[in-house]
Design an enzyme around this catalytic site. Structure first.
Site, PDB file in Angstrom:
ATOM      1  CG  ASP A 369      26.463  45.167  29.763  1.00 14.03           C
ATOM      2  OD1 ASP A 369      26.638  44.796  28.598  1.00 14.03           O
ATOM      3  OD2 ASP A 369      25.828  46.188  30.096  1.00 14.03           O
ATOM      4  CG  ASP A 412      28.275  47.736  27.246  1.00 13.97           C
ATOM      5  OD1 ASP A 412      27.818  46.993  26.358  1.00 13.97           O
ATOM      6  OD2 ASP A 412      27.581  48.199  28.167  1.00 13.97           O
TER       7      ASP A 412
END
Length: 761
Positions: A369, A412
């Site tokens: 992430d 993301d």
């Protein structure tokens, strides 16, 4: 029919046509007759299936069949008009010739031959159908060859002489054949002259003798178009009769004798006329067959076949390319081209099954992430955020081995599958490469941006039962990395589980239940004067840590775990409540609130009614609302959605086609679906300043929407240059972060003007 030239030599095909024209009536024909006839036909062209079909009050009757496929009868059916339609559809397919027959017993003649011989076979079968029809009505060809037979042995000899000469048509040139006939008639009838001539629209042509010496005005005067003519001239008795069969004119036969013809002579002349007419008919059929099979016609048909084959090959390639693209899009992330959640889960299921069945080293998952990605999006814009994600995907792929896989789950969040890797030692080299590659800055539209990532690592073990369990462990380890300060790697351990982190699906379910999914509102303006004309509702997720997640971070997850309809209902409730608070403001008289909905709401009548019930429960006039549906989602629904869209419009709700241009049938969508607004996909806006094709598409959409009376809204305006370009193009409406980012309802209220206390309705 083309005009038959007597200058051509006769062909053995005439014998075949002669046998067709001598075929007995259908009522008298036996299977042996049909067998013999079709055996003769097979000597000329291969035949695969044969059927003679009649109709009775009880259904179809097959009077003769040979090689007929068992399923063909069932395919055609047993009742009119379906039977006739089935026969008409069969004609021309795979070498079939299907012809109607005017006979009391037989109504249809079906024969399947070679496709390339179909034209010639059809001519022969037309001849057979004509013959069967004539025989059924007792036409003259079924009568004895001549009534002179049996009356006088001399006439029998004369008839046999004529037949012998006519049989030579298979071996003699036409002029030689007519010369022999001339000689026989001189001895049989005392013939003085024989002429065969054809009358054209403007002039006459002499077929025999050729060339003709002398004036033809007198001969032309003897030629009546339909009736025989007799005349005496200069001591000669002239007889002229037109040669015609089935009302088709061939030529005129003219005879001159030194004495008048008697009754028997006239019968003999009639017999001769019939035989010559038949000979010319056969010759014309032969010429048509030769024309069909001439090198020029064959080359022309081959050229047409080649062109058709090339078109089919091109269409097949386009279909295969589209099918591959659809399959790729179904399993890959549209932004980065990486595997999506569906492909990742399928890959992991196979890997887990193989591990549980065969053991081995096992595999490892890395949950990655980007740290503070929302801040990057807010500062640099979503366009630069997308560029960052795409470049990150390319760098991650460059760090992997051949059998590894990287997938984007949404937003993301990335997951990396490492094959034949276990624990820190197995994953260490790949993790080191990732950290080294991501240490280099990312160049985004002339700016350099450095990022850090948090990664959680989990390896399969004998205790792992499900793929989701392993993915959850990697997710927990990643969250532990974020809690420990970000920019680090955490391998899953019991300590991660003690944090009692829930899965993303559980977190989203809890957020919905706790009211942490909220509507944000992005203004839509009229570009020519910056006037606010509406708002688009966008869902936002406020996490327990206070982080605000964009819709693209969790909408794919909601669709994956079946929460998307509940999420849409929640946002619709809250949006209607906010709209009700704004209604007293005067500027809202022509105000529109656009709400994004998934296509599943159009899947059934109850689903549509659930939306209408929410609007009614909140006490909001439906005319203020626009329902936005993604173009690609609409294409996946059934045909009934058009009816449901019309139902929504009948209630006053307008329909918007969102992300226009991102699907495969965009222009069809404008005509297929009843829509009021078209929203151009923001990808075209991002690229238009550097891509003439994207700019041309927006310009074309402006013109199309204007002609179709649709409102065009351009999304994704993120710079002043883009705004000025759209104003110059004359686009009516637009929205984007340059105009205003999505805002909470409280921040929108000051933009709507003062309260008036008036009812906007």
């Amino acid at each position: 029919m083309s005009v038959y030239s007597l200058e051509q030599d006769a062909s053995p095909l005439l014998a075949l046509v002669a046998s067709i024209l001598a075929f007995p009536p259908a009522a008298q024909a036996s299977p042996a007759h049909y067998r013999r006839l079709f055996t003769d036909l097979r000597q000329w062209t291969p035949l695969h299936q044969i059927g003679l079909l009649g109709l009775s009050p009880h259904g179809p009757v097959w009077h003769y069949e040979e090689g007929l496929a068992p399923g063909l009868k069932a395919q055609l059916g047993r009742e009119e008009p379906g039977l006739s339609e089935g026969l008409a559809a069969l004609d021309g397919q795979q070498g079939w010739c299907v012809l109607p027959v005017q006979d009391d017993r037989i109504q249809w003649l079906l024969v399947q031959g070679e496709p390339h011989e179909q034209a010639g076979l059809r001519l022969l079968l037309e001849c057979l159908a004509k013959r069967l029809a004539e025989a059924s009505t007792h036409a003259r060809l079924t009568d004895p060859a001549s009534p002179l037979f049996g009356r006088d042995p001399d006439w029998q000899h004369k008839i046999e002489q004529i037949n012998r000469i006519l049989r030579l048509a298979n071996s003699l040139p036409t002029q030689a054949l007519l010369a022999q006939l001339d000689g026989v008639l001189q001895s049989s009838l005392g013939l003085h002259q024989l002429h065969l001539m054809r009358l054209g629209p403007k002039e006459a042509s002499h077929l025999y003798p050729h060339p003709f010496q002398g004036e033809d005005g007198f001969l032309r005067g003897l030629c009546h178009e339909t009736n025989p003519t007799e005349r005496e001239q200069d001591g000669l008795y002239w007889y002229s009769t037109p040669l015609r069969l089935q009302q088709h004119y061939f030529a005129h036969l003219l005879l001159a004798t030194t004495r008048p013809l008697g009754a028997d002579d006239r019968l003999f002349l009639d017999f001769l006329r019939n035989q010559l007419t038949l000979l010319l008919e056969l010759g014309q059929i032969r010429q048509q067959l030769n024309d069909f099979n001439s090198p020029e016609r064959l080359n022309h048909r081959l050229q047409l076949l080649r062109q058709a084959n090339l078109r089919l090959q091109k269409q097949l390639r386009q279909h295969q390319e589209l099918e591959r693209k659809l399959q790729f899009d179904a399993l890959h992330d549209p932004l980065t081209g990486l595997a999506n959640r569906s492909l990742l889960m399928d890959h992991l299921q196979h890997a887990m099954s193989h591990y549980q069945r065969h053991g081995g080293v096992g595999f490892t998952l890395i949950f990655l992430d980007i740290d503070h990605f929302k801040q990057i999006n807010d500062e640099l814009g979503h366009g630069n955020g997308d560029l960052l994600l795409k470049e990150l995907g390319r760098r991650l792929q460059g760090c992997l081995r051949q059998n590894d896989l990287v997938a984007r789950l949404g937003g993301d969040e990335f997951v990396i599958y490492l094959d034949n890797s276990l624990g820190e030692e197995g994953a260490g080299p790949v993790l080191n490469r990732i950290m080294a590659r991501l240490a280099y800055p990312f160049r985004l539209t002339g700016m350099e941006q450095t990022i850090t990532v948090s990664m959680g690592v989990a390896s399969v073990s004998a205790q792992t039962q499900e793929v989701s369990e392993l993915l959850h462990q990697a997710d927990l380890a990643m969250y532990r990395a974020k809690r420990n300060g970000r920019a680090r790697v955490v391998h899953y351990s019991a300590e991660c589980a003690e944090q009692a982190w829930s899965s993303p699906e559980e977190q989203l379910t809890n957020a919905l239940a706790e009211g942490r999914i909220l509507p944000y509102f992005q203004p839509v303006i009229r570009l020519e004067d910056n006037c606010l004309v509406g708002l688009e509702v966008m869902a936002r997720w406020v996490t327990r840590e206070g982080e605000l997640k964009d819709a693209f971070d969790f909408i794919p997850l909601a669709e994956q775990c079946g929460l998307i309809e509940a999420l849409d209902h929640k946002i619709l409730h809250q949006a209607c409540q906010q709209l009700r608070l704004w209604l007293p403001r005067a500027d809202l008289r022509k105000f529109k609130l656009a709400i994004n909905l998934c296509g599943q709401h159009l899947a059934s009548e109850p689903a549509v009614q659930a939306l209408l019930d929410i609007i009614a429960a909140e006490g909001v006039y439906a005319g203020y609302l626009i329902f936005e549906f993604n173009e690609r989602e609409l294409s996946r629904q059934d045909a009934d959605i058009i009816t449901r869209l019309h139902e929504l419009r009948a209630r006053g709700i307008q329909i918007s086609l969102d992300d226009f241009g991102s699907g495969f049938s965009s222009l069809n969508s404008l005509f297929h679906y009843p829509v009021d607004y078209v929203k151009v996909d923001d990808g075209f806006t991002h690229r238009m300043l550097h891509s003439p094709k994207d700019l041309a598409l927006i310009r074309a959409m402006r013109d199309i929407c204007r002609d179709l009376d649709l409102a065009l809204v351009v999304e994704g305006i993120e710079s002043q240059a883009q705004l000025h370009q759209l104003i110059e193009l004359g686009c009516p409406f637009g929205q984007g972060r340059y105009i205003s980012p999505p805002l909470p309802g409280s921040d929108i209220t000051p933009l709507l003007g003062p309260e008036t206390g008036l009812d906007p309705d």
